[in-house]
Write a protein that holds these residues in place. Structure first.
Motif, short mmCIF file in Angstrom:
data_model
loop_
_atom_site.label_atom_id
_atom_site.label_comp_id
_atom_site.label_asym_id
_atom_site.label_seq_id
_atom_site.Cartn_x
_atom_site.Cartn_y
_atom_site.Cartn_z
N GLU A 203 6.08 -12.40 56.29
CA GLU A 203 6.45 -12.70 57.67
C GLU A 203 6.73 -14.19 57.84
N LYS A 204 5.93 -15.03 57.16
CA LYS A 204 6.11 -16.47 57.25
C LYS A 204 7.47 -16.89 56.67
N LEU A 205 7.83 -16.32 55.53
CA LEU A 205 9.11 -16.66 54.90
C LEU A 205 10.28 -16.29 55.81
N ILE A 206 10.21 -15.11 56.41
CA ILE A 206 11.29 -14.68 57.30
C ILE A 206 11.35 -15.58 58.53
N ARG A 207 10.17 -15.91 59.10
CA ARG A 207 10.13 -16.74 60.30
C ARG A 207 10.64 -18.15 60.02
N ARG A 208 10.36 -18.68 58.82
CA ARG A 208 10.77 -20.05 58.51
C ARG A 208 12.15 -20.14 57.87
N HIS A 209 12.84 -19.02 57.79
CA HIS A 209 14.22 -19.02 57.30
C HIS A 209 15.15 -18.40 58.36
N ASN A 219 23.46 -27.02 57.10
CA ASN A 219 24.55 -27.54 56.27
C ASN A 219 24.18 -27.65 54.80
N ASP A 220 22.91 -27.95 54.54
CA ASP A 220 22.50 -28.14 53.15
C ASP A 220 20.99 -27.95 53.05
N ASP A 221 20.46 -28.18 51.82
CA ASP A 221 19.03 -27.97 51.60
C ASP A 221 18.18 -28.95 52.38
N GLU A 222 18.71 -30.15 52.69
CA GLU A 222 17.93 -31.11 53.47
C GLU A 222 17.73 -30.61 54.89
N ASP A 223 18.75 -29.97 55.45
CA ASP A 223 18.61 -29.36 56.77
C ASP A 223 17.53 -28.27 56.74
N VAL A 224 17.49 -27.52 55.64
CA VAL A 224 16.49 -26.46 55.51
C VAL A 224 15.09 -27.05 55.52
N LYS A 225 14.88 -28.14 54.77
CA LYS A 225 13.55 -28.76 54.69
C LYS A 225 13.12 -29.32 56.04
N VAL A 226 14.07 -29.97 56.76
CA VAL A 226 13.74 -30.53 58.08
C VAL A 226 13.38 -29.41 59.05
N LEU A 231 9.34 -26.08 62.15
CA LEU A 231 8.73 -24.78 62.41
C LEU A 231 7.25 -24.79 62.04
N LYS A 232 6.94 -25.42 60.92
CA LYS A 232 5.55 -25.48 60.45
C LYS A 232 4.70 -26.28 61.42
N GLN A 233 5.24 -27.41 61.90
CA GLN A 233 4.49 -28.23 62.85
C GLN A 233 4.23 -27.46 64.14
N ALA A 234 5.24 -26.71 64.59
CA ALA A 234 5.06 -25.94 65.83
C ALA A 234 3.99 -24.88 65.65
N GLU A 235 3.95 -24.25 64.48
CA GLU A 235 2.96 -23.21 64.22
C GLU A 235 1.55 -23.78 64.16
N LYS A 236 1.41 -25.00 63.62
CA LYS A 236 0.08 -25.57 63.37
C LYS A 236 -0.34 -26.57 64.44
N ALA A 237 0.48 -26.70 65.50
CA ALA A 237 0.22 -27.75 66.50
C ALA A 237 -1.17 -27.65 67.09
N GLU A 238 -1.68 -26.44 67.27
CA GLU A 238 -2.97 -26.26 67.94
C GLU A 238 -4.16 -26.55 67.02
N THR A 239 -3.94 -26.54 65.72
CA THR A 239 -5.06 -26.69 64.78
C THR A 239 -5.01 -27.98 63.97
N ARG A 240 -3.94 -28.79 64.12
CA ARG A 240 -3.82 -30.00 63.33
C ARG A 240 -3.66 -31.22 64.22
N ASP A 241 -4.36 -32.29 63.85
CA ASP A 241 -4.31 -33.53 64.63
C ASP A 241 -3.15 -34.42 64.18
N SER A 242 -2.72 -34.27 62.94
CA SER A 242 -1.70 -35.15 62.37
C SER A 242 -0.66 -34.34 61.61
N ARG A 243 0.54 -34.91 61.51
CA ARG A 243 1.57 -34.29 60.69
C ARG A 243 1.20 -34.30 59.21
N LEU A 244 0.26 -35.14 58.85
CA LEU A 244 -0.17 -35.21 57.46
C LEU A 244 -1.25 -34.18 57.14
N ASP A 245 -1.83 -33.58 58.17
CA ASP A 245 -2.79 -32.51 57.93
C ASP A 245 -2.07 -31.33 57.28
#
Length: 368
Positions: A203-209, A219-226, A231-245
């Motif tokens: 489910e995570k793979l489908i949601r993040r693609h 446009n390219d793989d860099e767009d995919v990573k960004v 998406l990952k930050q939005a999912e973890k916003a409630e449980t993480r204090d930093s983007r580095l978490d």
């Protein structure tokens, strides 16, 4: 529209193959393969693919090859208007479209010669953990298995670094053993099932693609990573204090530094050009050279390594892999010195540094 399963066609195919009803025989309509990338089959059990048209064969072959070996022998069963059947055994890799044969036939896919299904492997692990299983396996816990998980991960990396495909196949199996064993322990503790593990990551793979299963354009793989990071930050916003978490604390230090820097760069915390990156390394070298205490030297050494990792990131070089490569070259060249010393009948520690350095250069010249 998909055909209904034609049981008469299945009976005719089994008769043509001179087979009785097979235990666990899988029956699929050829239409089931449309849009698939992996065959919806258990490879431990034989299968009949019904209502196969000649033009279907190339597509079905492509999908089956994602699970079965090239030379796995399958059989094409075709039927004449008079009810007569023809059986053509053929290597899977040579199966191809043939619009001149039959209107609708059957493809017989025998089971693999050795058990190869994920379900069979789960049964093996569950058996090991059962009361009549293995005392060592029954004793293991999530915590006790931790060092083995790390060991098997590094052995996979060793096989990758060596380009050893046979070794990679074996080591991936050992790593999979650890994953399934952890899952079986969780089942017994009422924590989760393997199906939960797979469903969650699927489910995570489908949601993040969303560019594959949704309407997002990239446009390219860099767009995919960004996009993945957002998406990952939005999912973890409630449980993480930093983007580095979320960067594992147990990661090797070089890889952890690379991960921190990559995440920071995605929000533009980065230089615009590479020149300041290189200048920072010279600055850290000077600060290390002038540090006065052990604590200062240790801190400046860490800053120098961190700055070097940043330079490698700019060069799109994985620092962990780069250092592993350097370590391997050092091993090969030093071992060459040892071998040459032995060939001269002396111990390596009796050689002068100049002699060893000359042998080191000889090793480099020999491609080590």
């Amino acid at each position: 529209m998909p055909h209904q399963l034609d049981m008469r066609q299945a009976e005719q195919a089994l008769a043509a193959l001179d087979l009785d009803a097979l235990n666990g025989l899988q029956l699929l309509d050829a239409a089931r393969f449309a849009g698939q990338h992996h065959p919806p089959l258990n490879p431990d059990v034989p299968a009949l693919v019904l209502n196969v048209m000649g033009d279907d064969l190339a597509l079905i072959r492509h999908i089956l090859l994602n699970q079965y070996p090239d030379m796995h022998e399958v059989s094409v069963i075709s039927f004449s208007d008079g009810g007569e059947s023809t059986v053509d055994p053929i290597a899977l890799c040579t199966l191809q479209a043939d619009s001149t044969c039959w209107g609708s036939g059957v493809l017989y896919v025998p089971a693999l010669p050795e058990p190869g299904s994920f379900e069979r492997f789960q049964e093996t692990i569950a058996h090991l953990r059962a009361p009549e299983g293995c005392p060592w396996d029954r004793k293991q816990t999530h915590s006790s298995l931790r060092p083995f998980l790390l060991e098997e991960t590094y052995e996979v990396l060793d096989a990758l670094d060596a380009g050893d495909i046979d070794g990679l196949r074996e080591e991936l199996g050992d790593l999979l053993l650890q994953i399934v064993l952890h899952s079986q322990i969780a089942v017994e503790a009422g924590e989760f099932h393997m199906a939960d593990v797979i469903a969650t990551v699927n489910e995570k793979l489908i949601r993040r693609h969303p560019h594959v299963w949704g309407t997002v354009d990239v446009n390219d793989d860099e767009d995919v990573k960004v996009n993945w990071d957002k998406l990952k930050q939005a999912e973890k916003a409630e449980t993480r204090d930093s983007r580095l978490d979320g960067v594992p604390k147990a990661q090797p230090a070089l890889l952890q530094a690379y991960s921190y820097q990559t995440r920071a760069a995605r929000v533009k915390f980065d230089w615009d050009t590479i020149e300041p990156v290189i200048a920072k390394i010279h600055e850290e070298i000077d600060e290390l050279a002038t540090a006065q205490t052990d604590d200062e030297r240790a801190a400046e050494a860490g800053d120098l390594l961190f700055a070097t990792v940043n330079w490698l990131r700019w060069l799109d070089i994985d620092p962990e892999s780069a250092l592993r490569g350097a370590n391997n070259r050092f091993y090969q060249r030093f071992h060459y010195i040892e071998q040459e010393a032995a060939a001269r009948g002396v111990e390596v520690d009796t050689l002068s540094f100049e002699d060893m350095d000359a042998l080191w250069e000889a090793a480099k010249s020999n491609g080590l």
